[in-house]
Design a protein around this motif. Sequence first.
Motif, PDB file in Angstrom:
ATOM      1  N   ILE A  92       2.617 -41.326  49.084  1.00 48.74           N
ATOM      2  CA  ILE A  92       3.510 -41.144  47.932  1.00 48.74           C
ATOM      3  C   ILE A  92       4.628 -42.180  47.975  1.00 48.74           C
ATOM      4  CG2 ILE A  92       5.300 -39.609  46.971  1.00 48.74           C
ATOM      5  CD1 ILE A  92       3.445 -37.248  47.716  1.00 48.74           C
ATOM      6  N   TRP A  93       5.113 -42.453  49.178  1.00 47.78           N
ATOM      7  CA  TRP A  93       6.240 -43.385  49.333  1.00 47.78           C
ATOM      8  C   TRP A  93       5.760 -44.816  49.581  1.00 47.78           C
ATOM      9  CZ3 TRP A  93       6.040 -38.358  51.145  1.00 47.78           C
ATOM     10  CH2 TRP A  93       6.948 -37.478  50.550  1.00 47.78           C
ATOM     11  N   SER A  94       4.627 -44.955  50.292  1.00 47.55           N
ATOM     12  CA  SER A  94       4.158 -46.314  50.598  1.00 47.55           C
ATOM     13  C   SER A  94       3.455 -46.936  49.384  1.00 47.55           C
ATOM     14  CB  SER A  94       3.222 -46.304  51.812  1.00 47.55           C
ATOM     15  OG  SER A  94       2.048 -45.581  51.517  1.00 47.55           O
ATOM     16  N   ASP A  95       2.949 -46.087  48.501  1.00 50.63           N
ATOM     17  CA  ASP A  95       2.270 -46.558  47.284  1.00 50.63           C
ATOM     18  C   ASP A  95       2.994 -45.962  46.084  1.00 50.63           C
ATOM     19  OD1 ASP A  95       0.425 -47.369  45.326  1.00 50.63           O
ATOM     20  OD2 ASP A  95      -0.904 -45.675  45.727  1.00 50.63           O
ATOM     21  N   ALA A  96       4.290 -46.275  45.987  1.00 47.74           N
ATOM     22  CA  ALA A  96       5.130 -45.653  44.956  1.00 47.74           C
ATOM     23  C   ALA A  96       4.635 -45.962  43.538  1.00 47.74           C
ATOM     24  CB  ALA A  96       6.578 -46.103  45.122  1.00 47.74           C
ATOM     25  N   ASP A  97       4.091 -47.163  43.329  1.00 46.26           N
ATOM     26  CA  ASP A  97       3.601 -47.507  41.985  1.00 46.26           C
ATOM     27  C   ASP A  97       2.405 -46.647  41.599  1.00 46.26           C
ATOM     28  OD1 ASP A  97       5.545 -49.402  41.877  1.00 46.26           O
ATOM     29  OD2 ASP A  97       4.202 -51.133  42.118  1.00 46.26           O
ATOM     30  N   GLY A  98       1.508 -46.467  42.559  1.00 45.97           N
ATOM     31  CA  GLY A  98       0.325 -45.628  42.299  1.00 45.97           C
ATOM     32  C   GLY A  98       0.735 -44.190  42.007  1.00 45.97           C
ATOM     33  N   TYR A  99       1.711 -43.708  42.754  1.00 44.66           N
ATOM     34  CA  TYR A  99       2.174 -42.336  42.540  1.00 44.66           C
ATOM     35  C   TYR A  99       2.851 -42.219  41.168  1.00 44.66           C
ATOM     36  CZ  TYR A  99       3.998 -37.698  43.596  1.00 44.66           C
ATOM     37  OH  TYR A  99       4.268 -36.352  43.560  1.00 44.66           O
ATOM     38  N   ALA A 100       3.610 -43.255  40.815  1.00 44.40           N
ATOM     39  CA  ALA A 100       4.287 -43.256  39.512  1.00 44.40           C
ATOM     40  C   ALA A 100       3.278 -43.191  38.364  1.00 44.40           C
ATOM     41  CB  ALA A 100       5.176 -44.494  39.371  1.00 44.40           C
ATOM     42  N   GLU A 101       2.134 -43.826  38.559  1.00 39.48           N
ATOM     43  CA  GLU A 101       1.086 -43.758  37.521  1.00 39.48           C
ATOM     44  C   GLU A 101       0.571 -42.333  37.363  1.00 39.48           C
ATOM     45  OE1 GLU A 101      -2.185 -46.546  38.012  1.00 39.48           O
ATOM     46  OE2 GLU A 101      -0.719 -48.172  38.242  1.00 39.48           O
ATOM     47  N   LYS A 102       0.392 -41.656  38.486  1.00 40.41           N
ATOM     48  CA  LYS A 102      -0.091 -40.262  38.430  1.00 40.41           C
ATOM     49  C   LYS A 102       0.951 -39.368  37.756  1.00 40.41           C
ATOM     50  CE  LYS A 102      -4.033 -40.555  40.811  1.00 40.41           C
ATOM     51  NZ  LYS A 102      -4.642 -41.779  40.247  1.00 40.41           N
ATOM     52  N   LEU A 103       2.216 -39.637  38.062  1.00 35.53           N
ATOM     53  CA  LEU A 103       3.293 -38.872  37.429  1.00 35.53           C
ATOM     54  C   LEU A 103       3.293 -39.087  35.923  1.00 35.53           C
ATOM     55  CD1 LEU A 103       6.272 -39.561  39.872  1.00 35.53           C
ATOM     56  CD2 LEU A 103       5.257 -37.320  39.415  1.00 35.53           C
ATOM     57  N   SER A 104       3.100 -40.336  35.526  1.00 34.70           N
ATOM     58  CA  SER A 104       3.199 -40.600  34.093  1.00 34.70           C
ATOM     59  C   SER A 104       1.972 -40.066  33.352  1.00 34.70           C
ATOM     60  CB  SER A 104       3.537 -42.067  33.834  1.00 34.70           C
ATOM     61  OG  SER A 104       2.436 -42.784  33.436  1.00 34.70           O
ATOM     62  N   ALA A 105       0.801 -40.083  34.002  1.00 39.55           N
ATOM     63  CA  ALA A 105      -0.389 -39.466  33.386  1.00 39.55           C
ATOM     64  C   ALA A 105      -0.158 -37.958  33.214  1.00 39.55           C
ATOM     65  CB  ALA A 105      -1.622 -39.724  34.243  1.00 39.55           C
ATOM     66  N   PHE A 106       0.460 -37.357  34.223  1.00 40.34           N
ATOM     67  CA  PHE A 106       0.757 -35.925  34.167  1.00 40.34           C
ATOM     68  C   PHE A 106       1.693 -35.625  32.992  1.00 40.34           C
ATOM     69  CE2 PHE A 106       3.662 -32.527  36.059  1.00 40.34           C
ATOM     70  CZ  PHE A 106       2.813 -31.473  35.827  1.00 40.34           C
ATOM     71  N   GLU A 107       2.780 -36.385  32.896  1.00 37.80           N
ATOM     72  CA  GLU A 107       3.747 -36.178  31.809  1.00 37.80           C
ATOM     73  C   GLU A 107       3.099 -36.347  30.438  1.00 37.80           C
ATOM     74  OE1 GLU A 107       7.554 -38.251  31.830  1.00 37.80           O
ATOM     75  OE2 GLU A 107       7.512 -38.217  34.022  1.00 37.80           O
ATOM     76  N   LYS A 108       2.313 -37.398  30.326  1.00 31.44           N
ATOM     77  CA  LYS A 108       1.672 -37.711  29.043  1.00 31.44           C
ATOM     78  C   LYS A 108       0.722 -36.585  28.626  1.00 31.44           C
ATOM     79  CE  LYS A 108      -1.415 -40.834  27.962  1.00 31.44           C
ATOM     80  NZ  LYS A 108      -2.363 -41.735  28.587  1.00 31.44           N
ATOM     81  N   ASN A 109      -0.076 -36.137  29.572  1.00 33.72           N
ATOM     82  CA  ASN A 109      -1.059 -35.097  29.255  1.00 33.72           C
ATOM     83  C   ASN A 109      -0.404 -33.754  28.974  1.00 33.72           C
ATOM     84  OD1 ASN A 109      -3.720 -36.364  29.326  1.00 33.72           O
ATOM     85  ND2 ASN A 109      -3.217 -36.847  31.441  1.00 33.72           N
ATOM     86  N   VAL A 110       0.678 -33.461  29.674  1.00 34.83           N
ATOM     87  CA  VAL A 110       1.391 -32.211  29.429  1.00 34.83           C
ATOM     88  C   VAL A 110       2.052 -32.253  28.046  1.00 34.83           C
ATOM     89  CG1 VAL A 110       3.419 -30.876  30.126  1.00 34.83           C
ATOM     90  CG2 VAL A 110       1.726 -31.526  31.837  1.00 34.83           C
ATOM     91  N   ALA A 111       2.608 -33.406  27.686  1.00 40.43           N
ATOM     92  CA  ALA A 111       3.217 -33.540  26.361  1.00 40.43           C
ATOM     93  C   ALA A 111       2.167 -33.348  25.270  1.00 40.43           C
ATOM     94  CB  ALA A 111       3.894 -34.906  26.223  1.00 40.43           C
ATOM     95  N   ALA A 112       0.967 -33.905  25.502  1.00 38.43           N
ATOM     96  CA  ALA A 112      -0.115 -33.774  24.519  1.00 38.43           C
ATOM     97  C   ALA A 112      -0.565 -32.313  24.409  1.00 38.43           C
ATOM     98  CB  ALA A 112      -1.295 -34.680  24.901  1.00 38.43           C
ATOM     99  N   LEU A 113      -0.609 -31.629  25.550  1.00 34.99           N
ATOM    100  CA  LEU A 113      -0.996 -30.211  25.528  1.00 34.99           C
ATOM    101  C   LEU A 113       0.031 -29.398  24.740  1.00 34.99           C
ATOM    102  CD1 LEU A 113      -2.716 -27.774  26.416  1.00 34.99           C
ATOM    103  CD2 LEU A 113      -1.412 -27.730  28.559  1.00 34.99           C
ATOM    104  N   ASN A 114       1.292 -29.672  24.987  1.00 35.83           N
ATOM    105  CA  ASN A 114       2.346 -28.937  24.276  1.00 35.83           C
ATOM    106  C   ASN A 114       2.235 -29.174  22.775  1.00 35.83           C
ATOM    107  OD1 ASN A 114       4.688 -27.388  23.860  1.00 35.83           O
ATOM    108  ND2 ASN A 114       5.974 -29.216  23.920  1.00 35.83           N
TER     109      ASN A 114
END
Length: 146
Positions: A92-114
Amino acid sequence: MRVIAGSLILVALSSSALASDADKAYEFRQGYWQVVKHEFGDVMAAMIQKKRPMDQERFQAAAARLAVLAPLAKETTPVGSESDESRALPKIWSDADGYAEKLSAFEKNVAALNQAVASGDQGAIAPAFKNVAGACKACHKAYRAD
Ligand code: HEC
């Protein structure tokens, strides 16, 4: 809605009064995900799977709460919050960019669900729900220990 989400977070935190302490930050993270799981799993999934009676108002509230909660996920992994008690992988910390992508996919999909739930478009809800479940799984697979 912000007030409601805020109080949910406070509830999640109340068992760990020292959540601001770096040593206890992982407890905040776990509490956060427990709240997410409650709204997504215990409420939304359970209603979809008819394990509890469908209650449109509660279903909508869960989707709206998740949309408020999702952007907070990034605040659950401060540097120094690794712990043996935690399943959060060092990646999570050593690959912060990769983790950030997962976070943003999560946010995007949750917004779409809402949006799908708020619009009442029944045909859009199931696929949007699956996309969120996919975002949970994808992040867990890469960044959470089994
Ligand atoms: C961007 C990454 C990411 C996404 C997306 C994500 N999680 Fe997690 N989740 C984690 C990490 C990392 C942990 C491990 C936390 C720890 O042990 O410190 C975790 C832990 C959990 C836990 C266990 C909490 C505990 O008490 O230890 C649950 C339940 C959970 N997630 C549910 C979900 C659900 C449901 C979703 C989707 C709606 C989701 N997560 C999406 C990263 C994610």
